[in-house]
Design an enzyme around this catalytic site. Structure first.
Site, mmCIF file in Angstrom:
data_model
loop_
_atom_site.group_PDB
_atom_site.id
_atom_site.type_symbol
_atom_site.label_atom_id
_atom_site.label_comp_id
_atom_site.label_asym_id
_atom_site.label_seq_id
_atom_site.Cartn_x
_atom_site.Cartn_y
_atom_site.Cartn_z
ATOM 1 N N GLN A 142 -6.219 -1.905 3.062
ATOM 2 C CA GLN A 142 -5.287 -1.935 4.115
ATOM 3 C C GLN A 142 -5.900 -0.732 5.152
ATOM 4 O OE1 GLN A 142 -1.502 0.612 4.704
ATOM 5 N NE2 GLN A 142 -0.527 -1.484 5.251
ATOM 6 N N GLY A 194 7.013 -2.082 -2.773
ATOM 7 C CA GLY A 194 6.584 -0.852 -2.932
ATOM 8 C C GLY A 194 7.162 0.251 -3.831
ATOM 9 N N ARG A 195 8.249 0.985 -3.451
ATOM 10 C CA ARG A 195 8.830 1.925 -4.334
ATOM 11 C C ARG A 195 9.426 1.270 -5.612
ATOM 12 N NH1 ARG A 195 13.184 4.510 -1.254
ATOM 13 N NH2 ARG A 195 13.319 2.616 -0.085
ATOM 14 N N ALA A 241 0.345 5.320 -0.149
ATOM 15 C CA ALA A 241 -0.637 6.600 -0.180
ATOM 16 C C ALA A 241 -0.486 7.307 -1.649
ATOM 17 C CB ALA A 241 -0.210 7.688 0.835
ATOM 18 N N PRO A 268 0.669 -0.956 -0.042
ATOM 19 C CA PRO A 268 -0.091 0.082 0.037
ATOM 20 C C PRO A 268 0.908 1.378 -0.043
ATOM 21 C CG PRO A 268 -0.575 -1.423 1.713
ATOM 22 C CD PRO A 268 0.617 -1.993 1.157
ATOM 23 N N CYS A 326 3.523 3.039 8.911
ATOM 24 C CA CYS A 326 3.844 4.180 8.331
ATOM 25 C C CYS A 326 4.657 5.048 8.989
ATOM 26 C CB CYS A 326 2.494 4.933 8.010
ATOM 27 S SG CYS A 326 2.673 6.455 7.270
ATOM 28 N N ASN A 348 10.117 -6.982 2.927
ATOM 29 C CA ASN A 348 9.750 -5.570 2.383
ATOM 30 C C ASN A 348 10.925 -4.662 2.441
ATOM 31 O OD1 ASN A 348 7.956 -2.607 2.891
ATOM 32 N ND2 ASN A 348 8.308 -3.487 0.783
ATOM 33 N N GLY A 349 11.473 -4.014 1.326
ATOM 34 C CA GLY A 349 12.441 -3.169 1.595
ATOM 35 C C GLY A 349 13.494 -3.285 0.449
ATOM 36 N N ASP A 350 13.809 -2.280 -0.307
ATOM 37 C CA ASP A 350 14.959 -2.557 -1.188
ATOM 38 C C ASP A 350 14.689 -3.664 -2.527
ATOM 39 O OD1 ASP A 350 15.902 -0.351 -0.085
ATOM 40 O OD2 ASP A 350 17.579 -1.373 0.840
#
Length: 379
Positions: free
Chosen positions: A78, A235-236, A24, A22, A109, A211-213
């Site tokens: 979420q 995510g990103r 924003a 998720p 968050c 999650n991450g990188d």
């Protein structure tokens, strides 16, 4: 190639075990549609953050954000909340009105307007409050699976993820996603994949997602192998790269190489994305305006002059967007080095917390309540 088991989220089987995080203002219905199209419908795609207070009060913006396309299955929402009673009411509303098939709870968050209320990545520090929220959510969810997403902790001196993981298991949470950063790190530095491995060892009873990188499909496979986690949350890495979900499917199934679209193909996706936003909002101009934030992510690495980038960033119609994109050298091949970090990269931030938040992790007192609930969704 290593074979990975499907991810079970309650009755829902996610194969390959890949989840859209998720985000924003990003993971609205149009963006989820794009990602699903590239993945062939495989994976799990979660809505942007829905505030429990706004949902219970039927806030107009929130009711739009929980709209799912008819092809979305399972429908994944979420929720963010800090008051157990309000969270319970929101979950019960989702169940009673058949608004979703899966509920994820936001404890990750790091933005100040959330943490200053004791929410997001600040909340797991208050162990009894975390337990109360999970108890209300799971208790009101009926047959719907409840998962949670969290960070390592507030900062290096206030690490919470192992305690939070154990509480989650005890309260009946179906799966946990861990972003391997603290709230203080925001999105800076390097994600701690070792923490993901430790959490997996600590709570073997339920799936753990990392999650991450994760900037490429290879990163996802490497995380799975190095940490033993049961799935990945992206995510990103998919900002301006919705085709990453096609890459992920191909990598997990061993069926192909990563996509290397030309600028012409990227431009076509950009127009499609903007068009979907306009249809979703019900206003083409507002859709194109909302799309502007994505322009730099899509064009990263391509030879596009600064003046053209500025012009693209102020477009307000699909015709204008198409016309400006047509002026580019659309035959450019996929640029070397176009993958890698995108989006926010700030780190080492002071975490804004309610007064006295860190005095005692077990003393919740009157530090949170219904008044601490945010009244708008989307982060």
């Amino acid at each position: 190639m290593t074979a990975f088991s499907p991810l079970a989220i309650g009755p829902h089987v996610v194969q390959p075990p890949v989840v859209l995080a998720p985000m924003a203002g990003i993971t609205n219905a149009p963006f989820r549609t794009l990602c699903r199209e590239f993945s062939g419908g495989k994976g799990l795609f979660v809505s942007e953050m829905i505030t429990t207070r706004a949902l219970v009060e039927r806030n107009e913006k929130t009711m739009q954000l929980i709209h799912f396309d008819a092809t979305e299955t399972p429908r994944s929402i979420q929720l963010y909340g800090v008051d157990p009673v309000t969270v319970g009411k929101a979950v019960r509303m989702i169940v009673d009105e058949d608004l979703a098939d899966h509920i994820d709870l936001n404890f990750g968050c790091p933005v100040p307007k959330v943490t200053r209320k004791g929410g997001g990545s600040a909340l797991p520090y208050k162990r009894p409050l975390l337990r109360a929220i999970l108890n209300e959510a799971v208790g009101n969810a009926g047959d719907l699976p409840v998962t949670m997403k969290m960070r390592k902790g507030i900062d290096d001196d206030h690490i919470t993820y192992l305690d939070a993981g154990r509480i989650a298991v005890e309260e009946g949470v179906t799966a946990i996603a861990l972003h391997g950063r603290t709230a203080a790190q925001h999105y800076g530095g390097t994600a701690d994949w070792d923490a993901i491995a430790r959490l997996k060892e600590h709570v073997p009873e339920i799936p753990v997602l990392g999650n991450g990188d994760i900037w490429s499909a290879d990163d996802a496979l490497r995380m799975m192998r190095e940490t033993g986690c049961d799935g990945v949350v992206v995510g990103r890495g998919c900002l301006g790269r919705p085709w990453l979900f096609g890459d992920l499917v191909a990598a997990f199934e061993g069926t192909g190489a990563p996509a290397t679209p030309t600028l012409r193909e990227v431009a076509d996706v950009m127009v499609r994305h903007a068009q979907l936003l306009g249809e979703w909002i019900g206003d083409e101009a507002r859709g194109v305006i909302d799309f502007r934030k994505h322009v730099a992510w899509y064009l990263k690495g391509f030879a596009v002059g600064s003046e053209m980038r500025k012009r693209l960033a102020v477009t307000s119609s699909l015709d204008e967007l198409r016309a400006q994109l047509s002026e580019l050298d659309l035959d450019q091949s996929w640029p070397v080095g176009a993958d890698g970090p995108r989006g926010r990269t700030s780190g080492n931030n002071r975490v804004v917390l309610p007064d006295g938040w860190l005095k005692d992790p077990y003393d919740c007192g009157a530090v949170v309540g219904a008044e601490a609930e945010l009244d708008t969704s989307g982060g």
